[in-house]
Design a protein around this motif. Structure first.
Motif, PDB file in Angstrom:
ATOM      1  N   ASP A 278       0.822  -1.212   0.000  1.00 27.82           N
ATOM      2  CA  ASP A 278       0.000   0.000   0.000  1.00 27.82           C
ATOM      3  C   ASP A 278       0.856   1.262   0.000  1.00 27.82           C
ATOM      4  O   ASP A 278       0.436   2.293  -0.536  1.00 27.82           O
ATOM      5  N   SER A 282       0.387   3.984  -2.819  1.00 28.63           N
ATOM      6  CA  SER A 282       0.116   5.362  -2.404  1.00 28.63           C
ATOM      7  C   SER A 282       1.056   6.347  -3.072  1.00 28.63           C
ATOM      8  O   SER A 282       0.670   7.481  -3.363  1.00 28.63           O
ATOM      9  N   LEU A 403      -5.736  -0.101  -3.576  1.00 27.76           N
ATOM     10  CA  LEU A 403      -5.109  -0.464  -2.310  1.00 27.76           C
ATOM     11  C   LEU A 403      -5.109   0.699  -1.322  1.00 27.76           C
ATOM     12  O   LEU A 403      -4.864   0.497  -0.134  1.00 27.76           O
ATOM     13  N   VAL A 404      -5.357   1.888  -1.827  1.00 29.87           N
ATOM     14  CA  VAL A 404      -5.320   3.079  -0.975  1.00 29.87           C
ATOM     15  C   VAL A 404      -6.742   3.413  -0.543  1.00 29.87           C
ATOM     16  O   VAL A 404      -7.535   3.967  -1.308  1.00 29.87           O
ATOM     17  N   TYR A 408      -6.033   3.087   5.353  1.00 30.70           N
ATOM     18  CA  TYR A 408      -4.584   3.231   5.145  1.00 30.70           C
ATOM     19  C   TYR A 408      -4.095   4.563   5.692  1.00 30.70           C
ATOM     20  O   TYR A 408      -3.093   4.634   6.413  1.00 30.70           O
TER      21      TYR A 408
END
Length: 529
Positions: A278, A282, A403-404, A408
């Motif tokens: 992540d 990011s 994934l962000v 997170y």
């Protein structure tokens, strides 16, 4: 810590004054610095008498209450800057705070390079720039440990503005008798401080005669994926197509790729030192955050458009609207990073310290010194507003890796403030309380002017959000330009964008009318007798 090229820049000059830290949720909602006409140390003369006034960078200090619910706790020194270049007796006092950062260098908001000065010039008023508590050198304590941040809240900041307006004795002639009961005060803000303008007028009705809120992020939002939508909608279509393609590829590799494929991807972008997927995902947000630095004045010369050109111009030929595709765009993106972008972004830091979010010893998390404005802002993010700038929902095109997610960014609250948010607590701010207390999108207050830009990445948190209709009325006007974030604060932007100029002219007309009805309290007493 890493720094972005600039934050909310309407003019390239003094961009360092609004540089943003590169970290989770790094793109702060803050108005840009604007250079004054005369320079910070140049002469200032009264527009009527010709008298020489103090230089614009003259710093004044106000004894502000640490805790407005307990005045016995004492006071601290709050910095402010002030000029009365156009002031004539009976004129308004124009109050502005840059919000979440050091206010030194924001003296451009004292003069007519900005809407503040335009209002003052038109209405024969005086201007003030005040530093927000817990930013710059305005701090009640010697460090910003968790326990000392107790009094760092939106409500305390609102109370600061009230106490200052009612108590300050200004250096100008007659400055001891121009409180809100004796002279009309106009509160001006941009971005977070624009929201603070709205929130203050809701919380302190009647204190300020009028307000001007530029790109005001009035609605607190946890999952603020819409931040990237204006960029996706208004950036070159070929660039958005290729960014989406690259991000989709990145997600596939990071979630289902082999160890070799993941290593190859990280190496391509100089991110081999990052061990968490992540964090790698990011990092790609950085190029998208550059959209916030654009303005009518920068036009196609901004870093964001340089990035798009790097992806879309091949052998002197621009890609069609569908882009070149992931094979070319991935390598072109990596070359852009390796040709100086990543070096400038991290500014000598290691990749882990620059872009990693898992090491609790990272100076980003451990620096509690006064003047660490990013820490101060993160406290408000973690407790009251959120605004985590993450991936779009499933089914919506996304410029950001899936994934962000908000969890997170929120996870970092425990690293910044372990005494407040124990590890593993995954804290989310109480945005419902914020929105109820200050009305968010539901704001309805007389004599408040909202100015927004279609291309503003923060627009979805303003009263001009696409999915939330707020009507413009004669007493609460909403004007939208083709501009970006806080474009309407700068006079220079109006010189190159007629829609920005139209917003400013509408605001000046509205504020002029709203100020006409002001009657000093002392005059009311005389009339009653």
């Amino acid at each position: 810590m890493a720094f972005l090229h600039s934050l909310l820049v309407l003019l390239p000059l003094l961009a360092s004054a609004c540089a943003q830290l590169k970290a989770p949720n790094a793109n702060l909602p803050r108005p840009p610095a604007v250079p004054p006409v005369t320079g910070p140390d140049g002469p200032v003369y009264h527009s009527v008498t010709g008298a020489t006034l103090p230089p614009l960078n003259t710093t004044y200090y106000f004894d502000q209450l640490i805790d407005h619910t307990n005045p016995k706790l004492g006071t601290f020194k709050q910095r402010y800057w002030h000029t009365w270049e156009w002031y004539e007796k009976g004129g308004p006092i124009i109050l502005f705070t840059p919000g979440e950062g050091n206010a030194d260098g924001y003296t451009g908001y004292l003069v007519n390079r900005t809407i503040n000065g335009q209002i003052a010039q038109q209405e024969h008023g005086a201007t003030i720039v005040i530093e927000h508590r817990y930013y710059g050198e305005t701090n009640p304590f010697s460090d910003m440990s968790d326990k000392n941040l107790k009094y760092h809240t939106i409500q305390q900041a609102i109370d600061d503005l009230e106490y200052f307006a009612k108590t300050v004795k200004l250096a100008m002639p007659g400055g001891d008798s121009v409180g809100p009961a004796e002279a009309p005060w106009v509160l001006v803000g941009g971005s977070y401080s624009g929201a603070l303008t709205s929130w203050t007028m809701v919380n302190k009705p009647g204190l300020f005669r009028a307000g001007y809120a530029s790109s005001a992020v009035v609605e607190a939002i946890v999952d603020f994926w819409q931040y990237f939508e204006p960029a996706r909608q208004y950036m070159p279509k070929n660039c958005s197509a290729d960014v989406e393609a690259v991000i989709s590829h990145v997600d596939t590799v990071l979630t289902t790729g082999t160890t070799s494929q993941i290593s190859q991807l990280k190496s391509l972008f100089g991110l081999s030192a990052l061990t968490h997927a992540d964090d790698v995902a990011s990092a790609f947000r950085n190029n998208l955050w550059d959209w916030q630095s654009l303005s009518p004045s920068t036009g196609p010369n901004g870093t964001f458009y340089q990035f798009c050109d790097a992806l879309e111009v091949k052998n002197g030929v621009s890609a069609s609207a569908s882009g070149w595709g992931v094979d070319h765009a991935l390598d072109a993106w990596a070359k852009f990073w390796n040709n100086g972008y990543l070096k400038n972004l991290c500014d000598g830091e290691s990749i882990v310290d620059c872009l990693g979010t898992y090491d609790p010893t990272n100076p980003l998390f451990t620096d509690i010194s006064v003047g660490n404005d990013y820490r101060s802002w993160t406290w408000i993010v973690c407790n009251e507003v959120g605004w985590y700038q993450d991936a779009a929902p499933t089914g919506v095109p996304s410029l950001v890796s899936r994934l962000v997610q908000p969890a997170y960014d929120a996870r970092s609250c425990s690293l910044f403030f372990p005494a407040t948010f124990p590890e593993g607590s995954s804290p989310l701010p109480d945005i419902a309380q914020t929105n109820v207390a200050y009305e968010g999108w539901n704001v309805h207050i007389d004599r408040l002017f909202f100015a927004n830009g279609q291309r503003d990445p923060w627009r979805a948190a303003t009263v001009s959000a696409d999915d939330h209709y707020v009507p413009s009325t004669p007493q609460q006007q909403i004007a939208v330009s083709d501009g970006f974030h806080c474009s309407d604060l700068s006079t220079a932007n109006a010189n190159v964008d007629a829609t920005v100029k139209a917003v400013q002219q509408q605001a000046l007309k509205a504020i002029h009318g709203w100020l006409q009805g002001f009657v000093p309290a002392k005059r009311e007493l005389v009339q009653e007798v």
